[in-house]
Design a protein around this motif. Structure first.
Motif: not given
Length: 265
Positions: A153, A156, A160, A242-243, A246, A249-250
């Protein structure tokens, strides 16, 4: 063969151990030993055999490899091959470890810094894998699993934010520090299978080699996919960057919640 003595099942780490002594008039060489009932979810059984002439054998049973033919002579090569395969299998079966490696690639790009960063990660997890496996210290498993998810996390979030943070300038500190946590996770997987007591250093070495080979294969796959994507989409492939951030992060946020609840339970 006739069973001359047998111990009850006893707890050993996260697994169970049973010792049996057999009297075999024609010997075991050339015979096939099998284990049934192993599930597909990384469960395994470690077989250790000491013959009457002190020749030592070991084998790892899995759902796809449930048989072992007893050879005439013991071989360190069997230990090396089995534990190399186990290490590679574990890294590929662990999406959290692979996602962390992918995040490091996104962080540093395809340049010289990638070598430093992956080397730092390798050094970090190798140190704690060896120390935990050799019994130098213990750790709360649920807390370490939570920290592994948190490491992804953090990575990520840093991705970002863009190239403004300190971790972009010196990513090897992040890789080495969190590599220490990931090494504890690898040690837990190794403890589930066990180590041949007469070949602990060799098994530990090649389990780590298997992890590194698995990481390199994953990196090679990412390079191939990037090349294919660039060839098909050209400069437009940049819009997909960015994919994976994400995804990191998710998934890591979900793991943090799940594993955090286990720590509190």
């Amino acid at each position: 063969c006739e069973i001359t003595s047998a111990s009850p099942w006893i707890q050993e780490g996260t697994g169970e151990l049973k010792q049996i002594q057999l009297a075999c008039p024609t010997g075991l060489v050339g015979e096939t030993l099998s284990v049934s009932g192993l599930g597909q979810n990384q469960s395994s059984a470690l077989l250790r055999i000491t013959l009457a002439d002190d020749i030592f054998h070991q084998a790892v049973f899995t759902a796809t490899e449930p048989d072992f033919v007893v050879p005439k002579e013991g071989s360190a090569g069997t230990v090396a091959l089995d534990y190399t395969w186990l290490g590679a299998e574990h890294i590929w079966a662990g999406p959290d470890h692979l996602l962390f490696v992918m995040g490091l690639l996104l962080l540093v790009g395809w340049n010289r810094r990638l070598i430093y960063t992956i080397t730092a990660f390798t050094f970090g997890h190798s140190v704690t894998l060896a120390m935990v496996t050799l019994g130098l210290f213990d750790y709360p498993v649920s807390l370490v699993e939570f920290m592994i998810a948190l490491s992804i996390y953090v990575l990520a979030v840093e991705l970002a934010r863009g190239s403004a943070g300190a971790l972009w300038r010196q990513p090897w500190w992040l890789a080495g520090g969190f590599g220490l946590l990931h090494g504890m996770g690898f040690a837990g997987a190794l403890a589930d299978t066990g180590l041949p007591q007469s070949n602990v250093p060799l098994a530990l070495l090649f389990f780590n080699v298997g992890i590194e080979l698995g990481q390199l294969a994953f990196i090679a796959l990412l390079v191939l996919l990037t090349a294919i994507g660039g060839g098909l989409m050209g400069e437009r492939v940049g819009v997909l960057r960015p994919l994976p951030v994400y995804v990191l992060g998710g998934l890591s946020a979900m793991w943090c919640i799940e594993r955090g609840l286990e720590v509190l339970a």
